[in-house]
Design an enzyme around this catalytic site. Sequence first.
Site, PDB file in Angstrom:
ATOM      1  N   GLY A  64     -16.868  -3.573  32.584  1.00 14.63           N
ATOM      2  CA  GLY A  64     -18.121  -4.307  32.647  1.00 14.63           C
ATOM      3  C   GLY A  64     -18.999  -3.808  33.778  1.00 14.63           C
ATOM      4  N   GLY A 112     -13.183  -3.757  30.507  1.00 17.68           N
ATOM      5  CA  GLY A 112     -13.933  -4.066  29.304  1.00 17.68           C
ATOM      6  C   GLY A 112     -13.853  -2.980  28.254  1.00 17.68           C
ATOM      7  N   GLU A 135      -8.318  -4.958  37.444  1.00 22.00           N
ATOM      8  CA  GLU A 135      -8.929  -6.170  37.993  1.00 22.00           C
ATOM      9  C   GLU A 135      -8.278  -6.672  39.276  1.00 22.00           C
ATOM     10  OE1 GLU A 135     -10.190  -5.742  33.824  1.00 22.00           O
ATOM     11  OE2 GLU A 135      -8.251  -5.623  34.835  1.00 22.00           O
ATOM     12  N   ASP A 143      -8.718  -9.490  32.030  1.00 21.44           N
ATOM     13  CA  ASP A 143      -9.342 -10.341  31.018  1.00 21.44           C
ATOM     14  C   ASP A 143      -9.563  -9.536  29.745  1.00 21.44           C
ATOM     15  OD1 ASP A 143     -11.434  -8.771  32.036  1.00 21.44           O
ATOM     16  OD2 ASP A 143     -12.920 -10.369  31.865  1.00 21.44           O
TER      17      ASP A 143
END
Length: 344
Positions: A64, A112, A135, A143
């Site tokens: 992301g 992502g 992360e 995620d």
Amino acid sequence: MNDVKFLIHSGIGRITLNRPRALNSLNHDMVLAITEHLETWRSDAGVRAVLIDGAGDRGLCAGGDIRAIYEDARGGGTASLRFWADEYRLNALISRYPKPYLALMDGLVMGGGVGVSAHGSHRIVTERTRLGMPEAGIGFVPDVGGTYLLSRAPGELGTHMALTAGSITGPDAIHCGLADHFVPGERIPDLLDALASHTPDTALDLFAEAAPASGLAADADWIDHCYAADTVEEILTRLHSGGDAAATTAKEIEAKSPTSLKVTLRALRSAAAMPELETVLAQEFRVSTRALSSAEFVEGIRAQIIDKDRSPQWAPATLSEVDESLVDSYFADLGDAEWNGVTR
């Protein structure tokens, strides 16, 4: 839009992430555009399969747009929550897409990028693939369905990936269930040409090869033993006494946010018992929501991405200082603010 290109050719709906200078990192508009096209192509008889790849020669997607998330978190905003909600809905859509969804996972595939590829039906890696869920290195937690995928990797390899925040190779990704096919980079153009006149399965039969040996699989014995422990503290104890490679790994983990490590381990163990991706995504959204308001996330991005001093000041600074009530707070029910209730 310029940040992502869409093309239909010979029955293949092609999605090309087009931010090569930013390693094709995802922003909210890109997520919405991809979702819109997938929904349209679902019922389009002229599209028999979908392919996603990345512009440039460095990779599919590095994750992301972390700088935008940093500014949002530092300013106490909520734009990132709307981005994540739509991103997670896209991940779920990809996982249940009714047509073949091919992901060309060449080069970097991080965060992502894993979310828009590893939930697909035909996941292709090369000798250049470097895949990871980084992360924990920025005070966050895996995620985009990452905890769903990693919790289902053989043995404790997914736990190792999550807590170290490291990257793995294409053969490792296949061994871990994150990819399906190995195609040498030099044969990718031929594969793309073949898709114009063959089904995805036939084209892959023509150009996919047996993957080289997985280095991660070779380390499975000590990884499985060390990471089977119930707590991060016990995992580190086992790693420190597990040989040179394990001890080196322990030092890598100890540099991460103690809070993120404990939340990540619980998230993985919980995800392993959840039957559906959507249930895991709901849990990840709760964790992400809590992380957005935490000092850990802002500090982690500052140290690794913004200032690049690589010296984050975590608070709490040690695992023993991370109270269980703090970990619990990351998993608290959000009521009307649950992921499917958040709109753009």
